[in-house]
Scaffold this active site. Structure first.
Site, PDB file in Angstrom:
ATOM      1  N   LYS A 185      11.668  37.061  37.345  1.00 37.47           N
ATOM      2  CA  LYS A 185      11.436  36.405  38.994  1.00 37.47           C
ATOM      3  C   LYS A 185      12.950  36.066  39.320  1.00 37.47           C
ATOM      4  O   LYS A 185      13.151  34.979  38.975  1.00 37.47           O
ATOM      5  CB  LYS A 185      10.574  35.407  38.870  1.00 37.47           C
ATOM      6  CG  LYS A 185       9.485  35.308  40.192  1.00 37.47           C
ATOM      7  CD  LYS A 185      10.639  34.865  41.524  1.00 37.47           C
ATOM      8  CE  LYS A 185      11.019  33.386  41.453  1.00 37.47           C
ATOM      9  NZ  LYS A 185      11.879  33.260  42.595  1.00 37.47           N
ATOM     10  N   GLY A 238      18.377  26.829  35.829  1.00 37.84           N
ATOM     11  CA  GLY A 238      18.365  26.526  37.239  1.00 37.84           C
ATOM     12  C   GLY A 238      18.271  25.013  36.999  1.00 37.84           C
ATOM     13  O   GLY A 238      18.826  24.535  36.155  1.00 37.84           O
ATOM     14  N   SER A 239      17.986  24.442  38.240  1.00 37.32           N
ATOM     15  CA  SER A 239      18.108  22.757  38.477  1.00 37.32           C
ATOM     16  C   SER A 239      16.972  22.245  37.203  1.00 37.32           C
ATOM     17  O   SER A 239      16.007  22.722  36.786  1.00 37.32           O
ATOM     18  CB  SER A 239      17.643  22.581  39.784  1.00 37.32           C
ATOM     19  OG  SER A 239      16.304  22.790  39.984  1.00 37.32           O
ATOM     20  N   THR A 240      17.448  21.079  36.800  1.00 33.85           N
ATOM     21  CA  THR A 240      16.836  20.332  35.927  1.00 33.85           C
ATOM     22  C   THR A 240      15.435  20.066  36.238  1.00 33.85           C
ATOM     23  O   THR A 240      14.461  19.937  35.669  1.00 33.85           O
ATOM     24  CB  THR A 240      17.366  18.968  35.513  1.00 33.85           C
ATOM     25  OG1 THR A 240      18.817  19.371  35.144  1.00 33.85           O
ATOM     26  CG2 THR A 240      16.804  17.983  34.805  1.00 33.85           C
ATOM     27  N   GLY A 243      13.245  22.846  36.283  1.00 27.06           N
ATOM     28  CA  GLY A 243      13.054  23.234  34.711  1.00 27.06           C
ATOM     29  C   GLY A 243      11.931  22.211  34.032  1.00 27.06           C
ATOM     30  O   GLY A 243      11.180  22.869  33.446  1.00 27.06           O
ATOM     31  N   CYS A 294      26.481  26.056  36.479  1.00 27.92           N
ATOM     32  CA  CYS A 294      26.015  24.911  35.943  1.00 27.92           C
ATOM     33  C   CYS A 294      27.119  24.176  34.850  1.00 27.92           C
ATOM     34  O   CYS A 294      27.025  23.132  34.269  1.00 27.92           O
ATOM     35  CB  CYS A 294      24.557  25.229  35.215  1.00 27.92           C
ATOM     36  SG  CYS A 294      24.769  27.079  34.131  1.00 27.92           S
ATOM     37  N   GLU A 393      24.782  16.121  39.795  1.00 29.20           N
ATOM     38  CA  GLU A 393      25.401  17.471  39.748  1.00 29.20           C
ATOM     39  C   GLU A 393      25.409  17.703  41.293  1.00 29.20           C
ATOM     40  O   GLU A 393      24.159  17.632  41.830  1.00 29.20           O
ATOM     41  CB  GLU A 393      24.469  18.264  39.049  1.00 29.20           C
ATOM     42  CG  GLU A 393      25.048  19.718  39.029  1.00 29.20           C
ATOM     43  CD  GLU A 393      24.152  20.794  38.234  1.00 29.20           C
ATOM     44  OE1 GLU A 393      22.831  20.713  38.372  1.00 29.20           O
ATOM     45  OE2 GLU A 393      24.683  21.587  37.352  1.00 29.20           O
TER      46      GLU A 393
HETATM   47  P1  ADP Z   1      17.096  25.582  44.011  1.00 27.03           P
HETATM   48  O1  ADP Z   1      16.727  24.335  43.754  1.00 27.03           O
HETATM   49  O2  ADP Z   1      18.399  25.773  44.463  1.00 27.03           O
HETATM   50  O3  ADP Z   1      16.140  26.338  44.753  1.00 27.03           O
HETATM   51  P2  ADP Z   1      16.113  26.205  41.527  1.00 27.03           P
HETATM   52  O4  ADP Z   1      16.424  25.502  40.176  1.00 27.03           O
HETATM   53  O5  ADP Z   1      14.695  25.365  42.116  1.00 27.03           O
HETATM   54  O6  ADP Z   1      17.265  26.382  42.484  1.00 27.03           O
HETATM   55  O7  ADP Z   1      15.583  27.740  41.310  1.00 27.03           O
HETATM   56  C1  ADP Z   1      15.935  28.545  40.293  1.00 27.03           C
HETATM   57  C2  ADP Z   1      14.828  29.718  40.074  1.00 27.03           C
HETATM   58  O8  ADP Z   1      13.523  28.969  39.980  1.00 27.03           O
HETATM   59  C3  ADP Z   1      14.390  30.487  41.228  1.00 27.03           C
HETATM   60  O9  ADP Z   1      14.072  31.722  40.914  1.00 27.03           O
HETATM   61  C4  ADP Z   1      13.401  29.703  41.887  1.00 27.03           C
HETATM   62  O10 ADP Z   1      12.619  30.521  42.811  1.00 27.03           O
HETATM   63  C5  ADP Z   1      12.646  29.610  40.918  1.00 27.03           C
HETATM   64  N1  ADP Z   1      11.632  28.071  41.036  1.00 27.03           N
HETATM   65  C6  ADP Z   1      11.770  27.300  42.103  1.00 27.03           C
HETATM   66  N2  ADP Z   1      10.719  26.258  41.801  1.00 27.03           N
HETATM   67  C7  ADP Z   1       9.798  27.001  41.078  1.00 27.03           C
HETATM   68  C8  ADP Z   1       8.709  26.544  40.388  1.00 27.03           C
HETATM   69  N3  ADP Z   1       7.928  25.368  40.685  1.00 27.03           N
HETATM   70  N4  ADP Z   1       7.865  27.284  39.298  1.00 27.03           N
HETATM   71  C9  ADP Z   1       8.687  28.192  38.928  1.00 27.03           C
HETATM   72  N5  ADP Z   1       9.832  28.654  39.393  1.00 27.03           N
HETATM   73  C10 ADP Z   1      10.369  28.090  40.472  1.00 27.03           C
END
Ligand code: ADP
Length: 491
Positions: A185, A238-240, A243, A294, A393
């Site tokens: 995804k 991705g973001s903490t 995560g 990151c 960050e």
């Molecule tokens: P940002 O905060 O800039 O959107 P994210 O770290 O949230 O960055 O996004 C990284 C990835 O995680 C993207 O593919 C996003 O669609 C996905 N994502 C965001 N929220 C969720 C969630 N609750 N569950 C699973 N995937 C997510």
């Protein structure tokens, strides 16, 4: 490649997901506009998948894992397919670089560098596929004990928007080399190269269902994927905050996870450092990809005797930086979206309001479209280590400088955030290099250099809130597999 391609690539294209070897629209028919960060204009669209699409993709990957030719394919043949995919990526490199650059706003030269790294990942893991093996274990008399490294099954890869091609490559390379199947995804803001690479995987000869792609919002497709009961392992970059949400979702099914999260990485410069070598690296480590990395070196710790000199030098370099549209190949491009632009601007404004001093500010090319998501690079000096801008960050072109007095304070400051991803140490003193490298809490430590994100062969991942598990190198292959112990009683 001329400017032309990066300005026009994928114009008007309605992209499709790749599910079970076929192009697939979202079952709901919903679409998400793809916006160029350079001018804020829509140029393409992707499907907005929901839980039903995710379910279809997961079931297809499960079938491919359990019944398809994939499950019986020798490791060297999996390796060959990965190598072939790398070759196709190289062959289509101009298009992929242009696509990544237009989709994310990154300068075209960064798009090209990303293609080279991406190709290398598939090449590395293609070569590694048949070189990971188990052990035989000395055991009781009358027994033979051995271990196999087995794939988890269906791996979910949730990919961010900053280095989509590279991050997909390190996930897909390791997961597929070990014999897993994959549902990816990509981020809603940067899905195009993931779709293209899944198409190239089919062209390379990967069986249907091995490399599925669902596109959509994190809260819909991402959430459905991380909580899906037939997913066997989840890997996320991705973001903490996201995560944490994904780990909670995966915990419903007690699934393993690899988490590569945020950072606030220090570069520690001692008074004896080779400044000529260090200065361009200090700037690049925060400016590359507009600071949306990151592992960006977002904190520079300077030993007191060189603080003023280095701060002045960095201010001169920061003042000269220019943000330009992706195809104009400036020092940096725009931020990936309006939200990210807002976040950077707000954090900078809040720091200024709190009295943190701005030493220099770069500029935005006056001819850049106003609707683009540009921010000015900003250099803050003499920052209080407890200030928000020192701890949080930013994920943008914002560098903070700190002064330290001696080794003990350097260690304390380096380790004073919630993160622990990467660190840089600059000194000619060999013993000090070793002491610092051991005491700094970071998954990667560079001495007299700083590799923000590169290094296909080098294990990468965090301590503390920067995450857990390791990607890249051979180590990723262990995360992407599980040990099975087999004991024969022949006594
Ligand atoms: P940002 O905060 O800039 O959107 P994210 O770290 O949230 O960055 O996004 C990284 C990835 O995680 C993207 O593919 C996003 O669609 C996905 N994502 C965001 N929220 C969720 C969630 N609750 N569950 C699973 N995937 C997510």
């Amino acid at each position: 490649m001329g400017q032309h391609l990066s300005r026009t690539v994928a114009e008007g294209r309605a992209f499709m997901q790749v599910i079970n070897g076929q192009p697939a629209d979202a079952m709901s028919g919903g679409r998400i506009d793809v916006v160029s960060p350079s001018d804020g204009k829509v140029f393409a669209s992707i499907p907005a998948a929901g839980a039903a699409d995710v379910d279809r993709a997961v079931k297809s990957s499960k079938k491919a894992f359990e019944e398809g030719p994939w499950s019986r394919m020798p490791a060297f043949e999996r390796g060959r397919l990965l190598t072939k995919l790398g070759q196709l990526i190289e062959k289509n490199g101009d298009e992929l670089a242009a696509l990544e650059s237009r989709d994310t706003g990154k300068p075209i030269r960064q798009g090209k560098a990303d293609v080279v790294a991406t190709m290398r990942y598939y090449e590395f893991y293609g070569g590694a596929a048949d070189k990971i093996h188990g052990d035989t274990i000395p055991f009781l008399d009358g027994y033979t004990a051995l271990t196999l490294r087995e794939p988890h099954g269906v791996v979910a890869g949730i990919i961010p928007w900053n280095y989509p091609m590279q991050i997909l490559a390190r996930v897909a390379g390791a997961a597929l080399a070990m014999g897993n199947t994959l549902v990816v995804k990509p981020a809603e803001d940067a899905s195009l190269t993931t779709i293209r690479i899944a198409e190239l995987a089919l062209e390379a000869g990967f069986p249907e269902g091995v490399f599925n792609v669902v596109t959509g919002y994190g809260r819909d497709a991402g959430a459905a994927l991380s909580a899906h009961p037939e997913i066997d392992y989840v890997t996320f970059t991705g973001s903490t905050m996201t995560g944490t949400a994904i780990q909670q979702a995966a915990a419903i099914n007690n699934r393993g996870v690899t988490m590569e999260l945020g950072g606030k990485s220090p570069q520690i410069v001692f008074a004896d450092a080779d400044l000529e070598k260090a200065l361009p690296v200090l700037v690049n480590a925060i400016i590359q990809n507009g600071g949306q990395t990151c592992s960006a070196g977002s904190r520079v710790l300077l030993e007191k005797p060189i603080y003023e000199t280095v701060a002045k030098e960095l201010a001169a370099r920061f003042g000269a930086l220019v943000a330009k549209p992706h195809d104009a190949d400036g020092d940096l491009g725009p931020m990936v979206n309006k939200k990210q632009q807002g976040q950077v601007r707000n954090l900078v404004a809040a720091a200024e309001e709190a009295g943190v001093s701005v030493l220099a500010r770069g500029s935005i090319d006056p001819t850049a479209p106003e609707a683009g998501f540009y921010v000015e690079p900003t250099l803050f000096g003499s920052v209080d280590p407890l200030a928000n801008i020192a701890q949080q960050e930013v994920f943008g072109p914002v560098l903070t400088l700190f002064a330290f007095d001696g080794e003990a304070e350097a260690v304390r400051l380096a380790n004073s955030t919630d993160y622990g991803l990467v660190a840089g140490i600059w000194t000619k003193d060999g013993a000090l290099q070793h002491r610092m490298a051991k005491r700094v809490r970071a998954g990667q430590v560079f001495v007299n250099g700083y590799g923000a994100g590169g290094g296909i062969e080098l294990p990468f991942g965090g301590f503390k809130k920067s995450g857990h598990g390791r990607e890249k190198g051979f180590e990723a292959l262990f995360d992407m597999s599980a040990t099975k112990t087999i004991v024969f009683n022949h006594g």
